[in-house]
Design a protein around this motif. Structure first.
Motif, PDB file in Angstrom:
ATOM      1  N   VAL A   9     -18.380 -17.025   4.214  1.00 33.98           N
ATOM      2  CA  VAL A   9     -18.548 -17.663   5.538  1.00 33.98           C
ATOM      3  C   VAL A   9     -17.948 -19.074   5.574  1.00 33.98           C
ATOM      4  O   VAL A   9     -17.274 -19.397   6.547  1.00 33.98           O
ATOM      5  CB  VAL A   9     -20.030 -17.629   5.967  1.00 33.98           C
ATOM      6  N   PRO A  10     -18.129 -19.933   4.565  1.00 34.19           N
ATOM      7  CA  PRO A  10     -17.478 -21.245   4.634  1.00 34.19           C
ATOM      8  C   PRO A  10     -15.951 -21.144   4.725  1.00 34.19           C
ATOM      9  O   PRO A  10     -15.322 -21.905   5.455  1.00 34.19           O
ATOM     10  CB  PRO A  10     -17.901 -21.929   3.329  1.00 34.19           C
ATOM     11  N   ALA A  11     -15.369 -20.188   4.018  1.00 31.34           N
ATOM     12  CA  ALA A  11     -13.911 -20.021   4.098  1.00 31.34           C
ATOM     13  C   ALA A  11     -13.494 -19.559   5.487  1.00 31.34           C
ATOM     14  O   ALA A  11     -12.495 -20.033   6.042  1.00 31.34           O
ATOM     15  CB  ALA A  11     -13.451 -19.026   3.042  1.00 31.34           C
ATOM     16  N   LEU A  12     -14.252 -18.646   6.056  1.00 30.65           N
ATOM     17  CA  LEU A  12     -13.939 -18.167   7.407  1.00 30.65           C
ATOM     18  C   LEU A  12     -14.127 -19.273   8.446  1.00 30.65           C
ATOM     19  O   LEU A  12     -13.329 -19.382   9.391  1.00 30.65           O
ATOM     20  CB  LEU A  12     -14.794 -16.949   7.748  1.00 30.65           C
ATOM     21  N   LEU A  13     -15.142 -20.086   8.279  1.00 27.16           N
ATOM     22  CA  LEU A  13     -15.344 -21.202   9.201  1.00 27.16           C
ATOM     23  C   LEU A  13     -14.228 -22.244   9.072  1.00 27.16           C
ATOM     24  O   LEU A  13     -13.851 -22.871  10.053  1.00 27.16           O
ATOM     25  CB  LEU A  13     -16.705 -21.855   8.955  1.00 27.16           C
TER      26      LEU A  13
END
Length: 93
Positions: free
Chosen positions: A86-90
């Motif tokens: 999720v941090p990478a996608l954000l």
């Protein structure tokens, strides 16, 4: 038997970890202001500066045995996947 960390080792670690990291980050900030080509250099320098504390541990000869943790993955794979991606996608959004 645990090996005790001496005050001298802590001082060496603090100096070797923070002084070079600070210098690299100050130099990298100058590249961040130079447009697209500078941003790539900035990102690479910041990514490289994340390894400076590890090199400081090796330089200060702080024992690595016994450090770390054992993950308990049973039933938590979904949350681990979530926390990794999720941090990478954000960041891409």
């Amino acid at each position: 038997m645990e090996r005790k960390i001496e005050k001298r080792q802590i001082i060496i670690y603090l100096i070797v970890a923070f002084v070079p990291a600070w210098i690299v980050q100050v130099i990298a900030s100058h590249f961040a202001l130079q447009g697209i080509s500078g941003r790539t250099t900035f990102q690479l320098m910041i990514a490289g500066s994340m390894y400076i504390p590890f090199l400081a541990v090796l330089t200060a000869r702080i024992p690595l045995a016994g450090m770390g943790w054992m993950p308990h993955l049973k039933g938590k794979v979904r949350w681990i996947f979530f926390s990794l991606w999720v941090p990478a996608l954000l960041a891409l959004a």
